[in-house]
Every structure is written in C-alpha cells, then in structure tokens.
Design an enzyme around this catalytic site. Sequence first.
Site, PDB file in Angstrom:
ATOM      1  N   PHE A 310       0.821  -1.203   0.000  1.00  0.00           N
ATOM      2  CA  PHE A 310       0.000   0.000   0.000  1.00  0.00           C
ATOM      3  C   PHE A 310       0.860   1.261   0.000  1.00  0.00           C
ATOM      4  O   PHE A 310       1.883   1.330   0.683  1.00  0.00           O
ATOM      5  CB  PHE A 310      -0.888   0.052   1.253  1.00  0.00           C
ATOM      6  N   ASP A 311       0.437   2.236  -0.776  1.00  0.00           N
ATOM      7  CA  ASP A 311       0.910   3.596  -0.567  1.00  0.00           C
ATOM      8  C   ASP A 311       0.198   4.095   0.690  1.00  0.00           C
ATOM      9  O   ASP A 311      -0.891   3.616   1.025  1.00  0.00           O
ATOM     10  CB  ASP A 311       0.540   4.453  -1.787  1.00  0.00           C
ATOM     11  N   LYS A 312       0.785   5.056   1.407  1.00  0.00           N
ATOM     12  CA  LYS A 312       0.159   5.512   2.661  1.00  0.00           C
ATOM     13  C   LYS A 312      -0.846   6.638   2.428  1.00  0.00           C
ATOM     14  O   LYS A 312      -2.047   6.475   2.620  1.00  0.00           O
ATOM     15  CB  LYS A 312       1.221   5.960   3.666  1.00  0.00           C
ATOM     16  N   THR A 313      -0.343   7.780   1.960  1.00  0.00           N
ATOM     17  CA  THR A 313      -1.178   8.977   1.868  1.00  0.00           C
ATOM     18  C   THR A 313      -2.237   8.837   0.778  1.00  0.00           C
ATOM     19  O   THR A 313      -1.916   8.567  -0.379  1.00  0.00           O
ATOM     20  CB  THR A 313      -0.313  10.219   1.591  1.00  0.00           C
ATOM     21  N   VAL A 507      -1.574  -1.018  -4.121  1.00  0.00           N
ATOM     22  CA  VAL A 507      -2.744  -0.141  -4.010  1.00  0.00           C
ATOM     23  C   VAL A 507      -2.251   1.283  -3.821  1.00  0.00           C
ATOM     24  O   VAL A 507      -1.526   1.583  -2.859  1.00  0.00           O
ATOM     25  CB  VAL A 507      -3.637  -0.543  -2.817  1.00  0.00           C
TER      26      VAL A 507
END
Length: 617
Positions: A310-313, A507
């Site tokens: 996953f990307d965070k922001t 994602v």
Amino acid sequence: MQRIILSKKNFITLVSAILIVFGFFSRFGLDNITLFHWSLFTASIVGVAPIAIQAYQALKVKVISIDVLVTIAVIGAILIKNYEESAIVTFLFLFGSYLEQRTLNKTRSAIKELTEMAPESALKQMENGKFVEVDVDVVDKDDILLVKTGAKIPVDGTVLFGEGHINEASITGESVPVTKKIDSEVFAGTILENGTLHIRADRIGEDTTFGRIIELVEEAQDSKSEAERFIDRFAKYYTPAVLFLGFIVFLFTKDMELAITILVLGCPGALVIGVPVSNVAGIGNGARHGILLKGSEVINDLSRVDTFVFDKTGTLTIGNPAVAEREFFGNNTDEVLAYLASVERESDHPLAKAVLQDIGEKPSFPVEETEVVKGCGIVTKVNGHLVAVGNVALMEREMVKLSEKAIDDIERLEKNGNSLVLTAVDGELKVIMGIRDQIRPGVKEQLQNLKMLGVKNLVVLSGDNQGTVDLVARELGLTEAYGHMLPEEKSAFIEKLQANGQKVAFVGDGVNDSPSLALADIGIAMGSGTDVAIETSDVVLINSDFSRLPHALGLTKYTSRNMKQNITIAVGVVLILLASLLFSEWMNMSIGMLVHEASILVVILNGMRLLRYRLRG
C-alpha cells in the site's frame, strides 16, 4: 437468407416445439403414425437449419465447432429415419442456446444500466448568452452548461454559479445527495436533485469519470481469461477427437446410430459457456459494488495474490491532515481557542485549515500587528493580547517557557508522527495541537478481512518519514513498513517481492504510484486518484471506498472457484454420458441430449450465483 434464419432462431425454436408436441399428440392421441413421422421430420429440418448455418460459418474459418457435431449427428439421425431423436436433439440444442443467451444478457445488466445512465443532451451557453439544448457529443471543453433540477450532469466539470444537491450514486455508489456550490467538482451521469447550476466543462465524452467507467467495464467483458483461452485451445482439438471417436466406433461396430449418438453426447456446450458466464457475472457484480475489474485476466491474477503493498497517503490515510491530539495548559481555554481561530483565519498555511476545522465556530477578534516568522509561525496581537502560533522554534524565539510536562508532550506527539502547532498568549504556552493525516475509517477491519481471505503479507511504502510510517503500521497491524521511499525504490521493492515468488497487488492513488501499479501483478487504484494511476491500474475502486478491496479479492476468489466448478461439471457430464452410452443399455440420443442441455443450464445458474455475491463480514 442465412442472416434471416439466424435472426429468427427463437421463433424457430418455438415452431420446433409445437411440431414435436403435435407429432406426439398425433401418435398417442390420434394414433396416426404417418402424421407423427412427418411432424418430427419437419421439426428436424426446421430446427437443424440455424445450427447448420452456424456450423458452415465455423467451417469457413476452419473451426470445427459444437454446431458441426450436432449438424452431422442430426443429419445422420434423419438418414437412418430416427426422426424422434433428430427432432428432440435440435429442439434441446436451440432451447439451450436461448437459455444461454438470456442468462448472459442478465449478467450484463450492470453494464446495460451504466450505459443507460449516460447523459445524451446538454444545455449549452451560446455566443448570445442564451442556453440551447444540444447533443452531448457537441459539447467542447470549457463550454458553459446549465443544469436544472432533475437533469443529469452531462460532463465532468466545475460549478461556476448556483448551489444544489446531487445524487452521485452512479459514480460513488452512495445514495445520499452531496451539496455542490461554486468551485465544487461535478461528474457526468450524476443527477441534480434540486437547485440550478452553471458548470464549466472540464472533461467530456469518454474522458469523463462516467465515460471511463463504461469503457473499462465494456473492455472487461470482452477480454478473455487464461481459463477461457485454455478452453478455446481444448475445444479446437476436442471436437475433431469426438468426430474421430464416432468414426472409429462405426468402423468396429457398424452401428450408425451409436456413432451418431456419440457425436451428440460428446458436445462440450457446458464447457464452452461455463467460464465466460462466470467471468461476466463476476465483472457485473464488481461494477454494481463500485469495483472495476479491467478484464477477465484480472480475476485470475487477483484471486492468487498473497501480498498487498500500500501507498500511505490517500490510500491507508484520508490524505487531509487533521488534529489528532491536543494538550491544554492553564485556564480560559475557550478564549484561547477563539484567539487561535482568529489568527488561523488570516493564515494560508496548510495546517491552518485543520486547526480551524477542529476548533469549530468561535467568536472572531480583530488581528493586528501581524509578523510572519518564516519557517516558524505567526506573532500578532489579538484583543490586546500578544499571541504566538507556530512551532517549538517560535516559542524559543518568543522566550515562551516550556514546562517539563510540555516538553514531554511535545516529544510524545512528535514520536506519534504529528506536526505540532503551539499557541502562546502573553508569553505563556496555552495549547499544543498534534496534526497528522488520519487513517481511513474502517481500514484496520478491512485489512483483517484481507488476512482472512488468505493474504499473508501487508506492506506499506511511503515517502513520509519512517516514524510516521511505523506509527501507521503499528496501528493497522501491517507486516512491514518502509518510509523515505522514492517511486523508483517502491518499484524495486515490488520486483524483489516478485523475485521471491510472491504474487503482489499494489494499491495507490498518485502519479508517483503509477510505476508500481504497472509493475505489480495487480495494480489497484483509488477512484479519487490521478488519471494516470487509474489508467495504469488493473482494478479501480470507484469511490475510493477501502471496504471494496476485500470484496474485490473475495469476489475474484469466488469467481475463480466458480469457473473450476463449471469446468468440472461440464467435463464430468460428458464423461458420464459417453461411459453410460458405451457400457449400458438405457442411454440414448434423446436422454443424453436432455442431460447435456441440463448441464448447460446448471453451469449458467451456477455462474449467476456470482451476481448475488457479498463478502461475509
């Protein structure tokens, strides 16, 4: 002539059924064997016509299809004067084709509903300032359009004038109307429930969000999965094999009826239809739940994913900073917050909006003698008091004494990944606010659902500092967390995972995520993300609802399992029929064809179960 006959296939099926019923009535009701034979002979000739045409068209492109098998079998039955068998076989085959088409049409209902929602006209402002109704295809970018109550928004655009409530269910899946005013973004295909809006066309035609949704779903239903390609190859060799088997049986037994029956019972109709109906139903279910699966191949790949990155922001987090923690010192808290709100209303700093949103409605005081200290904050006078709002460095500059508790609070809030806003009034510290991007509601529960579905590794990669990334990982129970990651470093990390044999889904939502989305086995884009991310991905969560992610994974696993069930049913029925024919005396062409068509109906109904699939929470 061929086109006319094929277009009347359903009518021919009905005529065939009537002739068969009349034939059996003639035999058992009127005791007229001649009329019985002629009715069934006519039914055979009428029924075999569209099948023979389809067989001829297949042979023209050098394909030996199921229609070829049935045509040869029916002609053979007619030649040996087994009119009862030939008539029933043609009727059952045509009726099975009718059921198959009708069911496939039902599974495509989600796509049909989408296309019917597409706006067809728009009220466009002309050079004289008047609004004239035009076809939506002639609307150009930057045109000014008028939208009245009850009308569909014709393009993606920006509100220039007016206010109203829009039902965005066709885009977001949410039925609660959304308030739109000047500078709000609106989407094609949504409905203005009340109010009047003037909008500027920003994206038109296929470039609109709604246009992309339709395009992606149509592409998805037209693409072929690995299983379908396997079946195409299988059918290419299987059909000639059945013809060869029938020929060999005839050579050794001299039994023409047995050979013809082998051709009929060997038809792999359920095998050919089983996988496509599962795929189309699965894609239709996804479209109804705000998930775009870009092709049947995606179903196969996503169902086997064991690692989510996953990307965070904007993915795990909302993407908008908000006040997460606060500490107060001294009395007169409400008065201090009113001073702070007055100062932040004058500021254009990104954190000011988060502070104001947290404080809410407070009395406003005049702000005077403002001094902006670059990189530190603001010092100003509010209601006769000297107010300093900024970071720790500003407090040191203004000689604000920090107590041991304040120092401990600052360390704790920074460790938790917060950006700090400190407020001092007349040289005394009054408020510390910790601001950070908030985790999306329900994400932790949805990640647990992914684990329950068999996902082994949950990884977050972010360009943010390691402390903030570690905090998010601890809160969400992620397997691994890496901060300070550049786009190329994210891609390299994914390649490393793949080299270790892991099936990876990435994602994300930003332009910087595009390389990773393209490189991963499955790229999943949040629908509110950039156009580049959406175009690069394999799956789109239309309304950026993270809860759709476990549904997407569960749906693809269920669809993949459904395909395998249909293949097993189809192959199993053919094997049982042929074994019964060769090693028993009760099996004949009519019974076999009835069982064969029943198997087609079974795999269709089994595939349709996917339309009702919901993830069990």
